[in-house]
Design an enzyme around this catalytic site. Structure first.
Site, mmCIF file in Angstrom:
data_model
loop_
_atom_site.group_PDB
_atom_site.id
_atom_site.type_symbol
_atom_site.label_atom_id
_atom_site.label_comp_id
_atom_site.label_asym_id
_atom_site.label_seq_id
_atom_site.Cartn_x
_atom_site.Cartn_y
_atom_site.Cartn_z
ATOM 1 N N THR A 29 0.808 -1.222 0.000
ATOM 2 C CA THR A 29 0.000 0.000 0.000
ATOM 3 C C THR A 29 0.844 1.276 0.000
ATOM 4 O O THR A 29 2.043 1.252 0.252
ATOM 5 C CB THR A 29 -0.918 0.039 1.246
ATOM 6 O OG1 THR A 29 -0.120 0.181 2.417
ATOM 7 C CG2 THR A 29 -1.776 -1.210 1.348
ATOM 8 N N ASP A 30 0.144 2.366 -0.260
ATOM 9 C CA ASP A 30 0.769 3.683 -0.103
ATOM 10 C C ASP A 30 0.586 4.115 1.357
ATOM 11 O O ASP A 30 0.078 3.346 2.177
ATOM 12 C CB ASP A 30 0.168 4.690 -1.095
ATOM 13 C CG ASP A 30 -1.330 4.905 -0.907
ATOM 14 O OD1 ASP A 30 -1.884 4.564 0.171
ATOM 15 O OD2 ASP A 30 -1.960 5.421 -1.848
ATOM 16 N N CYS A 31 0.961 5.327 1.677
ATOM 17 C CA CYS A 31 0.893 5.774 3.077
ATOM 18 C C CYS A 31 -0.541 5.916 3.580
ATOM 19 O O CYS A 31 -0.770 6.002 4.778
ATOM 20 C CB CYS A 31 1.666 7.071 3.267
ATOM 21 S SG CYS A 31 1.012 8.445 2.307
#
Length: 159
Positions: A29-31
């Site tokens: 995932t991204d942040c």
């Protein structure tokens, strides 16, 4: 929901797509906890590898023989986002088999049955030393043929 439509079509045709479950980890995932777009391709690659492995075909064995599949064309459609900790299901449906190539339609669903990603790829079977297409071995073709539905267009031929 597309999965319900596909399940209905599969039930009516007696066909059940091969599927592989994966968990979405932080590294995917991204942040914000949303799966990074390129990782959907990785999920599909892993599922295709496991689909082949379930037939007794090992990527390592193929490489040792100097042969294997390479991706020659892809098409994808992002429908919704997978999120951290989702349990996703990736399906593999071979939709076209030719002497040296194979098209596989794939879908990714979340645990609620929502379609997240629709994907199709064309694979060429290659002689890796000569870097030329090579006929898919007969035993592998037999395994693939048993998974091709009688109505492959219902499973989403994109390319």
């Amino acid at each position: 929901m597309r999965i319900l439509q596909m399940e209905s079509e599969a039930k009516n045709s007696g066909y059940k797509p091969w599927s592989f479950d994966e968990r979405v980890y932080f590294e995917d995932t991204d942040c914000g906890g949303i799966v990074y777009y390129a990782n959907y391709l990785k999920f599909c690659e892993r599922a295709r590898t496991e689909w082949l492995r379930s037939s007794g075909v090992s990527q390592q064995d193929m490489l040792e023989k100097g042969e294997g599949f390479v991706v020659t064309r892809i098409a994808g459609h992002y429908r919704a986002s997978a999120r951290l900790d989702d349990l996703i299901t990736v399906t593999c449906v071979p939709v076209r088999l030719r002497g040296v190539s194979l098209n596989i339609a794939q879908r990714i669903y979340n645990q609620r049955g929502e379609t997240l990603f629709e994907f199709e790829c064309r694979l060429a079977f290659m002689d890796m030393k000569a870097i030329k297409p090579k006929a898919i071995p007969p035993l592998m073709q037999a395994y693939i043929k048993q998974w091709i539905p009688s109505d492959p267009e219902k499973f989403g031929a994109i390319i």
